[in-house]
Design an enzyme around this catalytic site. Structure first.
Site, PDB file in Angstrom:
ATOM      1  N   ARG A 221       0.839  -1.199   0.000  1.00 32.32           N
ATOM      2  CA  ARG A 221       0.000   0.000   0.000  1.00 32.32           C
ATOM      3  C   ARG A 221       0.876   1.251   0.000  1.00 32.32           C
ATOM      4  O   ARG A 221       1.943   1.276   0.619  1.00 32.32           O
ATOM      5  CB  ARG A 221      -0.915   0.022   1.235  1.00 32.32           C
ATOM      6  CG  ARG A 221      -2.046  -0.983   1.189  1.00 32.32           C
ATOM      7  CD  ARG A 221      -3.090  -0.640   0.131  1.00 32.32           C
ATOM      8  NE  ARG A 221      -4.183  -1.614   0.079  1.00 32.32           N
ATOM      9  CZ  ARG A 221      -4.291  -2.599  -0.813  1.00 32.32           C
ATOM     10  NH1 ARG A 221      -3.376  -2.756  -1.755  1.00 32.32           N
ATOM     11  NH2 ARG A 221      -5.329  -3.419  -0.787  1.00 32.32           N
ATOM     12  N   HIS A 269      -0.822  -0.078  -9.878  1.00 26.59           N
ATOM     13  CA  HIS A 269      -1.509  -1.066  -9.038  1.00 26.59           C
ATOM     14  C   HIS A 269      -1.966  -2.285  -9.862  1.00 26.59           C
ATOM     15  O   HIS A 269      -3.150  -2.624  -9.894  1.00 26.59           O
ATOM     16  CB  HIS A 269      -2.709  -0.423  -8.317  1.00 26.59           C
ATOM     17  CG  HIS A 269      -3.158  -1.204  -7.110  1.00 26.59           C
ATOM     18  ND1 HIS A 269      -3.696  -0.624  -6.001  1.00 26.59           N
ATOM     19  CD2 HIS A 269      -3.159  -2.534  -6.838  1.00 26.59           C
ATOM     20  CE1 HIS A 269      -4.003  -1.544  -5.105  1.00 26.59           C
ATOM     21  NE2 HIS A 269      -3.681  -2.727  -5.595  1.00 26.59           N
TER      22      HIS A 269
HETATM   23  P1  NDP Z   1      -1.887 -11.698   4.793  1.00 24.01           P
HETATM   24  O1  NDP Z   1      -2.856 -11.176   5.784  1.00 24.01           O
HETATM   25  O2  NDP Z   1      -2.021 -13.109   4.350  1.00 24.01           O
HETATM   26  O3  NDP Z   1      -0.409 -11.533   5.381  1.00 24.01           O
HETATM   27  C1  NDP Z   1       0.033 -10.441   6.100  1.00 24.01           C
HETATM   28  C2  NDP Z   1       1.432 -10.728   6.635  1.00 24.01           C
HETATM   29  O4  NDP Z   1       1.936  -9.544   7.255  1.00 24.01           O
HETATM   30  C3  NDP Z   1       1.455 -11.818   7.721  1.00 24.01           C
HETATM   31  O5  NDP Z   1       2.614 -12.613   7.573  1.00 24.01           O
HETATM   32  C4  NDP Z   1       1.530 -11.025   9.024  1.00 24.01           C
HETATM   33  O6  NDP Z   1       2.191 -11.702  10.077  1.00 24.01           O
HETATM   34  C5  NDP Z   1       2.385  -9.852   8.572  1.00 24.01           C
HETATM   35  N1  NDP Z   1       2.184  -8.685   9.446  1.00 24.01           N
HETATM   36  C6  NDP Z   1       1.048  -7.981   9.649  1.00 24.01           C
HETATM   37  N2  NDP Z   1       1.259  -6.968  10.509  1.00 24.01           N
HETATM   38  C7  NDP Z   1       2.571  -7.047  10.855  1.00 24.01           C
HETATM   39  C8  NDP Z   1       3.394  -6.289  11.732  1.00 24.01           C
HETATM   40  N3  NDP Z   1       2.911  -5.241  12.419  1.00 24.01           N
HETATM   41  N4  NDP Z   1       4.683  -6.656  11.852  1.00 24.01           N
HETATM   42  C9  NDP Z   1       5.169  -7.739  11.183  1.00 24.01           C
HETATM   43  N5  NDP Z   1       4.437  -8.485  10.338  1.00 24.01           N
HETATM   44  C10 NDP Z   1       3.155  -8.145  10.181  1.00 24.01           C
HETATM   45  O7  NDP Z   1      -1.913 -10.708   3.561  1.00 24.01           O
HETATM   46  P2  NDP Z   1      -1.653 -11.041   2.010  1.00 24.01           P
HETATM   47  O8  NDP Z   1      -0.328 -11.708   1.904  1.00 24.01           O
HETATM   48  O9  NDP Z   1      -2.816 -11.722   1.421  1.00 24.01           O
HETATM   49  O10 NDP Z   1      -1.620  -9.555   1.394  1.00 24.01           O
HETATM   50  C11 NDP Z   1      -0.690  -8.590   1.808  1.00 24.01           C
HETATM   51  C12 NDP Z   1      -1.040  -7.228   1.217  1.00 24.01           C
HETATM   52  O11 NDP Z   1      -0.721  -7.176  -0.167  1.00 24.01           O
HETATM   53  C13 NDP Z   1      -2.512  -6.842   1.234  1.00 24.01           C
HETATM   54  O12 NDP Z   1      -2.917  -6.391   2.512  1.00 24.01           O
HETATM   55  C14 NDP Z   1      -2.572  -5.742   0.193  1.00 24.01           C
HETATM   56  O13 NDP Z   1      -2.315  -4.498   0.804  1.00 24.01           O
HETATM   57  C15 NDP Z   1      -1.421  -6.080  -0.746  1.00 24.01           C
HETATM   58  N6  NDP Z   1      -1.882  -6.458  -2.087  1.00 24.01           N
HETATM   59  C16 NDP Z   1      -1.430  -5.745  -3.161  1.00 24.01           C
HETATM   60  C17 NDP Z   1      -1.805  -6.082  -4.439  1.00 24.01           C
HETATM   61  C18 NDP Z   1      -1.274  -5.341  -5.603  1.00 24.01           C
HETATM   62  O14 NDP Z   1      -1.712  -5.583  -6.736  1.00 24.01           O
HETATM   63  N7  NDP Z   1      -0.340  -4.431  -5.451  1.00 24.01           N
HETATM   64  C19 NDP Z   1      -2.705  -7.212  -4.691  1.00 24.01           C
HETATM   65  C20 NDP Z   1      -3.109  -7.907  -3.507  1.00 24.01           C
HETATM   66  C21 NDP Z   1      -2.712  -7.519  -2.251  1.00 24.01           C
HETATM   67  P3  NDP Z   1       1.578 -13.063  10.726  1.00 24.01           P
HETATM   68  O15 NDP Z   1       1.733 -14.095   9.637  1.00 24.01           O
HETATM   69  O16 NDP Z   1       2.464 -13.335  11.863  1.00 24.01           O
HETATM   70  O17 NDP Z   1       0.166 -12.745  11.059  1.00 24.01           O
HETATM   71  C1  OXD Z   2      -5.781  -6.223  -3.159  1.00 26.63           C
HETATM   72  C2  OXD Z   2      -5.250  -5.278  -4.091  1.00 26.63           C
HETATM   73  O1  OXD Z   2      -5.689  -5.982  -1.965  1.00 26.63           O
HETATM   74  O2  OXD Z   2      -5.657  -5.286  -5.249  1.00 26.63           O
HETATM   75  O3  OXD Z   2      -6.273  -7.264  -3.601  1.00 26.63           O
HETATM   76  O4  OXD Z   2      -4.398  -4.464  -3.732  1.00 26.63           O
END
Ligand code: NDP
Ligand code: OXD
Length: 306
Positions: A221, A269
């Protein structure tokens, strides 16, 4: 009982059509068309107008159209009893993995640089064994990217909230271990969810802990990144550049300094775009689970924010 599709800017009609095709008989309203708010129990949502959900007295579930849910959780007017779900989809993981792998290879081998220079000037390139990739966020997408990179011979480490053992990939956790990840990462990939804890996490303090010449990839993000700090650290020569797929303000304004910067690569994006055809089945399943009072899939922990 009806479903509301509300996604200004993300083609709601395509979603409504998929929902109707895959669940004939489902009553689907598409915002902002006239509809009975009391009828709506389930919403399929992307960047809804703030505060709108408090006008739906019978709403039970808000399903994010994507993996991220910050566009929902950041709205303070969503009552606590409403469940929020997100998308977990193989296409999203595969697309994200291919995108990050492509960016890293492009940088290592100077592909875009050669293409844009239009000069016969061979440059020294990095080999896979010279590169270590650190991934912030080892959830669904971070883990998928890590596996793809590892299969391609890269050394990869990750950072997550919770401690994990016996993983094939070294995972650091918590603020105390972040420095250990950063100091060994020649590429840093951000795949954290946006929460109050992760906002502005890509800042000068973090960049300074990366080795000189490190390259930053932000596919999570825009609000994770302190834009001023990034420019300062690239211009000082500490960072070699950045690839950015997400921004605080979209579309990125024409006058934004990122556009003209030779060491910043911008994409709009598109790292991994939800395919409605592929995720509507899980949304319909959750709709049915809701109507039958069964447990939902891919529920967001409201407390954690992801
Ligand atoms: P998940 O919820 O599966 O994973 C999030 C990860 O971040 C977990 O490993 C979690 O740790 C870790 N995490 C969260 N908060 C913290 C913190 N404060 N400190 C350390 N680690 C932390 O999310 P996804 O993998 O599905 O997606 C990640 C992001 O990717 C989405 O939220 C979105 O913003 C972005 N995205 C972007 C896209 C694009 O096209 N650019 C498309 C899709 C998504 P733990 O495992 O220990 O809980
Ligand atoms: C998502 C994205 O969160 O598109 O899926 O960023």
């Amino acid at each position: 009982m009806s479903v509301l599709v509300i996604s200004p800017g993300r083609d709601p009609e395509v979603w409504a059509k998929e929902l109707r095709n895959q669940h004939p008989g489902l009553n689907v309203f598409v915002y902002p068309e006239e509809h009975d708010k009391e009828e709506v129990e389930f919403a399929v949502s992307w960047k809804h107008p703030r505060g709108i959900y408090k006008n739906y007295p019978n709403l039970k579930v808000i399903a994010s159209m994507g993996a991220g849910v910050d566009h929902i959780t950041s709205d303070p007017d969503i009552p606590e009893h409403i469940k929020i779900t997100r998308v977990i989809d193989q296409d999203l993981s595969t697309d994200m993995s291919a995108f990050v792998l492509g960016l890293i290879l492009d940088q290592m081998r100077n592909l875009s640089l050669h293409h844009s220079s239009k000069k016969w000037e061979p440059k020294k390139y990095k080999r896979i064994r010279d590169v270590k990739v650190g991934i912030l966020g080892m959830g669904v997408l971070g883990s998928a990217v890590a596996k793809t990179l590892q299969l391609n011979g890269f050394e990869v480490s990750g950072w997550a909230n919770s401690a994990r053992e016996h993983e094939e990939i070294k995972i650091y956790n918590g603020a105390a271990q972040m420095e250990d990840l950063l100091k060994e990462s020649s590429f840093l990939v951000n795949l954290l969810p946006l929460t109050p804890q992760t906002e502005n996490i890509l800042n000068k303090d973090l960049f300074q802990k990366l080795p000189k010449g490190a390259y930053v990839i932000n596919v999570a993000r825009g609000e994770h990144l302190n834009e001023h700090d990034l420019l300062e650290m690239i211009d000082s020569g500490h960072l070699s550049g950045a690839s950015l797929d997400v921004f605080r303000k979209v579309p990125l304004p024409e006058e934004h300094p990122f556009w003209a910067h030779p060491k910043i690569q911008i994409t709009p994006h598109i790292a991994s775009v939800t395919n409605p055809g592929s995720v509507v089945p899980q949304i319909i399943k959750n709709y049915e689970h809701m109507t039958e009072d069964e447990e939902l899939m891919n529920v967001v922990e409201r407390q954690k924010g992801y």
